[in-house]
Write a protein that holds these residues in place. Structure first.
Motif, PDB file in Angstrom:
ATOM      1  N   VAL A   1      53.822   0.278  49.940  1.00 51.62           N
ATOM      2  CA  VAL A   1      52.371   0.361  49.842  1.00 51.62           C
ATOM      3  C   VAL A   1      51.890  -0.867  49.075  1.00 51.62           C
ATOM      4  O   VAL A   1      52.382  -1.151  47.979  1.00 51.62           O
ATOM      5  N   ASP A   2      50.955  -1.593  49.639  1.00 51.48           N
ATOM      6  CA  ASP A   2      50.419  -2.793  49.009  1.00 51.48           C
ATOM      7  C   ASP A   2      49.305  -2.381  48.045  1.00 51.48           C
ATOM      8  O   ASP A   2      48.119  -2.360  48.398  1.00 51.48           O
ATOM      9  N   MET A   3      49.700  -2.036  46.809  1.00 47.65           N
ATOM     10  CA  MET A   3      48.721  -1.554  45.826  1.00 47.65           C
ATOM     11  C   MET A   3      47.743  -2.654  45.415  1.00 47.65           C
ATOM     12  O   MET A   3      46.602  -2.360  45.071  1.00 47.65           O
ATOM     13  N   ALA A   4      48.166  -3.912  45.463  1.00 49.78           N
ATOM     14  CA  ALA A   4      47.238  -5.000  45.137  1.00 49.78           C
ATOM     15  C   ALA A   4      46.100  -5.046  46.157  1.00 49.78           C
ATOM     16  O   ALA A   4      44.939  -5.256  45.786  1.00 49.78           O
ATOM     17  N   LYS A   5      46.438  -4.841  47.417  1.00 48.80           N
ATOM     18  CA  LYS A   5      45.403  -4.815  48.476  1.00 48.80           C
ATOM     19  C   LYS A   5      44.469  -3.622  48.275  1.00 48.80           C
ATOM     20  O   LYS A   5      43.245  -3.750  48.382  1.00 48.80           O
ATOM     21  N   ILE A   6      45.050  -2.472  47.973  1.00 52.16           N
ATOM     22  CA  ILE A   6      44.226  -1.282  47.763  1.00 52.16           C
ATOM     23  C   ILE A   6      43.327  -1.469  46.541  1.00 52.16           C
ATOM     24  O   ILE A   6      42.142  -1.129  46.578  1.00 52.16           O
ATOM     25  N   LYS A   7      43.861  -2.054  45.479  1.00 52.98           N
ATOM     26  CA  LYS A   7      43.047  -2.307  44.280  1.00 52.98           C
ATOM     27  C   LYS A   7      41.873  -3.219  44.623  1.00 52.98           C
ATOM     28  O   LYS A   7      40.747  -2.987  44.176  1.00 52.98           O
TER      29      LYS A   7
ATOM     30  N   TYR B   1      25.453  -0.348  27.390  1.00 48.12           N
ATOM     31  CA  TYR B   1      26.287   0.821  27.667  1.00 48.12           C
ATOM     32  C   TYR B   1      27.677   0.359  28.089  1.00 48.12           C
ATOM     33  O   TYR B   1      27.814  -0.611  28.841  1.00 48.12           O
ATOM     34  N   THR B   2      28.680   1.091  27.613  1.00 47.48           N
ATOM     35  CA  THR B   2      30.039   0.943  28.142  1.00 47.48           C
ATOM     36  C   THR B   2      30.639   2.334  28.280  1.00 47.48           C
ATOM     37  O   THR B   2      30.323   3.241  27.507  1.00 47.48           O
ATOM     38  N   GLY B   3      31.472   2.495  29.277  1.00 40.62           N
ATOM     39  CA  GLY B   3      32.132   3.775  29.501  1.00 40.62           C
ATOM     40  C   GLY B   3      33.392   3.581  30.308  1.00 40.62           C
ATOM     41  O   GLY B   3      33.719   2.463  30.727  1.00 40.62           O
ATOM     42  N   LYS B   4      34.105   4.676  30.503  1.00 37.99           N
ATOM     43  CA  LYS B   4      35.330   4.626  31.290  1.00 37.99           C
ATOM     44  C   LYS B   4      35.350   5.776  32.277  1.00 37.99           C
ATOM     45  O   LYS B   4      34.618   6.748  32.105  1.00 37.99           O
ATOM     46  N   TYR B   5      36.200   5.635  33.292  1.00 38.58           N
ATOM     47  CA  TYR B   5      36.219   6.657  34.340  1.00 38.58           C
ATOM     48  C   TYR B   5      37.581   6.692  35.019  1.00 38.58           C
ATOM     49  O   TYR B   5      38.367   5.745  34.943  1.00 38.58           O
ATOM     50  N   MET B   6      37.822   7.801  35.689  1.00 45.77           N
ATOM     51  CA  MET B   6      38.947   7.949  36.617  1.00 45.77           C
ATOM     52  C   MET B   6      38.368   8.542  37.892  1.00 45.77           C
ATOM     53  O   MET B   6      37.578   9.488  37.832  1.00 45.77           O
ATOM     54  N   VAL B   7      38.752   7.971  38.998  1.00 52.92           N
ATOM     55  CA  VAL B   7      38.263   8.419  40.302  1.00 52.92           C
ATOM     56  C   VAL B   7      39.466   8.634  41.219  1.00 52.92           C
ATOM     57  O   VAL B   7      40.372   7.803  41.253  1.00 52.92           O
ATOM     58  N   ILE B   8      39.447   9.721  41.945  1.00 54.19           N
ATOM     59  CA  ILE B   8      40.437   9.929  42.996  1.00 54.19           C
ATOM     60  C   ILE B   8      39.734   9.656  44.314  1.00 54.19           C
ATOM     61  O   ILE B   8      38.749  10.318  44.659  1.00 54.19           O
TER      62      ILE B   8
ATOM     63  N   TYR C   1      31.244  -2.455  37.425  1.00 56.77           N
ATOM     64  CA  TYR C   1      32.431  -1.608  37.298  1.00 56.77           C
ATOM     65  C   TYR C   1      33.657  -2.485  37.487  1.00 56.77           C
ATOM     66  O   TYR C   1      33.669  -3.355  38.370  1.00 56.77           O
ATOM     67  N   GLU C   2      34.661  -2.231  36.671  1.00 60.34           N
ATOM     68  CA  GLU C   2      35.908  -2.986  36.774  1.00 60.34           C
ATOM     69  C   GLU C   2      37.065  -2.025  37.009  1.00 60.34           C
ATOM     70  O   GLU C   2      37.310  -1.132  36.198  1.00 60.34           O
ATOM     71  N   THR C   3      37.754  -2.227  38.095  1.00 56.04           N
ATOM     72  CA  THR C   3      38.941  -1.441  38.408  1.00 56.04           C
ATOM     73  C   THR C   3      40.101  -2.000  37.592  1.00 56.04           C
ATOM     74  O   THR C   3      40.525  -3.134  37.812  1.00 56.04           O
ATOM     75  N   LEU C   4      40.581  -1.205  36.641  1.00 56.25           N
ATOM     76  CA  LEU C   4      41.673  -1.655  35.781  1.00 56.25           C
ATOM     77  C   LEU C   4      43.041  -1.380  36.402  1.00 56.25           C
ATOM     78  O   LEU C   4      43.966  -2.172  36.242  1.00 56.25           O
ATOM     79  N   ASP C   5      43.161  -0.251  37.089  1.00 55.40           N
ATOM     80  CA  ASP C   5      44.451   0.136  37.651  1.00 55.40           C
ATOM     81  C   ASP C   5      44.234   1.106  38.806  1.00 55.40           C
ATOM     82  O   ASP C   5      43.244   1.839  38.826  1.00 55.40           O
ATOM     83  N   VAL C   6      45.130   1.070  39.752  1.00 53.52           N
ATOM     84  CA  VAL C   6      45.164   2.060  40.827  1.00 53.52           C
ATOM     85  C   VAL C   6      46.615   2.462  41.050  1.00 53.52           C
ATOM     86  O   VAL C   6      47.526   1.665  40.868  1.00 53.52           O
ATOM     87  N   TYR C   7      46.809   3.702  41.412  1.00 51.90           N
ATOM     88  CA  TYR C   7      48.138   4.148  41.804  1.00 51.90           C
ATOM     89  C   TYR C   7      47.986   5.258  42.822  1.00 51.90           C
ATOM     90  O   TYR C   7      46.986   5.956  42.857  1.00 51.90           O
ATOM     91  N   GLY C   8      48.979   5.359  43.692  1.00 50.76           N
ATOM     92  CA  GLY C   8      48.937   6.354  44.748  1.00 50.76           C
ATOM     93  C   GLY C   8      49.580   5.811  45.999  1.00 50.76           C
ATOM     94  O   GLY C   8      50.593   5.122  45.940  1.00 50.76           O
TER      95      GLY C   8
ATOM     96  N   LEU D   1      45.608   8.183  49.393  1.00 50.23           N
ATOM     97  CA  LEU D   1      45.120   8.883  48.204  1.00 50.23           C
ATOM     98  C   LEU D   1      45.421   8.026  46.983  1.00 50.23           C
ATOM     99  O   LEU D   1      46.584   7.728  46.703  1.00 50.23           O
ATOM    100  N   VAL D   2      44.376   7.612  46.279  1.00 48.62           N
ATOM    101  CA  VAL D   2      44.526   6.679  45.168  1.00 48.62           C
ATOM    102  C   VAL D   2      43.747   7.188  43.962  1.00 48.62           C
ATOM    103  O   VAL D   2      42.617   7.654  44.092  1.00 48.62           O
ATOM    104  N   THR D   3      44.368   7.061  42.794  1.00 44.29           N
ATOM    105  CA  THR D   3      43.660   7.301  41.540  1.00 44.29           C
ATOM    106  C   THR D   3      43.311   5.947  40.948  1.00 44.29           C
ATOM    107  O   THR D   3      44.176   5.076  40.827  1.00 44.29           O
TER     108      THR D   3
END
Length: 165
Positions: free
Chosen positions: A36-42, A136-143, A107-114, A118-120
């Motif tokens: 799985v090319d996670m860099a491409k998905i990111k 404002y600053t905040g953090k999140y997780m998205v599936i 928004y900045e995507t810091l990491d993805v895995y999956g 299906l990616v978190t």
């Protein structure tokens, strides 16, 4: 029979019996799972987040809602869970109506895995006012789940780094 002959006969029987119990080596190797090319998905997810930030800055609820699956569950800071796209729409429209300030959201995507379907995502968000000051600053997780070739949010949780003034 001598003890040596008996020992040799017993040893040969044990070796033959042991050989019969071993699995044959003729079993074909399992095919290797595709990488799985996670860099491409990111990169794909970051592109979605960049467009999402632009829509949030423009207070464009329709564009933001297009990222959500019908069966989404959203878990915002200081609120009960929001279940379903219609409920997310209502919450988003109320939030936009309440906050008329002008700001730029990123928004900045810091990491993805999956995997490829299906990616978190783990990320952070920032709002800046017209003067370019961070408000404002905040953090999140998205599936994200790929449905009909399109990434959709099926679950999300987000919260503030500090309370907004």
């Amino acid at each position: 029979m001598s003890k040596i002959t008996l020992f040799i006969a017993f040893s040969l029987c044990a070796l033959l019996f042991g050989a019969c119990l071993q699995a044959p080596d003729s079993k074909p190797a399992a095919p290797e799972a595709p990488k799985v090319d996670m860099a491409k998905i990111k990169s794909e997810i970051q592109a979605l987040e960049t467009a999402w930030g632009a829509a949030a800055s423009a207070k464009d609820a329709a564009t933001i809602l297009a990222y959500y699956a019908e069966d989404v569950i959203s878990m915002p800071d200081d609120k009960p869970a929001i279940v379903g796209k219609a409920a997310v729409q209502k919450d988003l429209e109320e939030s936009i109506a309440k906050n008329q300030e002008s700001f730029v959201t990123t928004y900045e995507t810091l990491d993805v895995y999956g995997n490829e379907n299906l990616v978190t995502e783990v990320g952070k968000g920032t709002n800046k006012n017209a003067a370019g000051e961070v408000t404002y600053t905040g953090k999140y997780m998205v599936i994200w789940e790929k449905r009909d070739g399109k990434w959709l949010v099926i679950r999300e949780i987000y919260n503030d780094d500090a309370k907004v003034r």
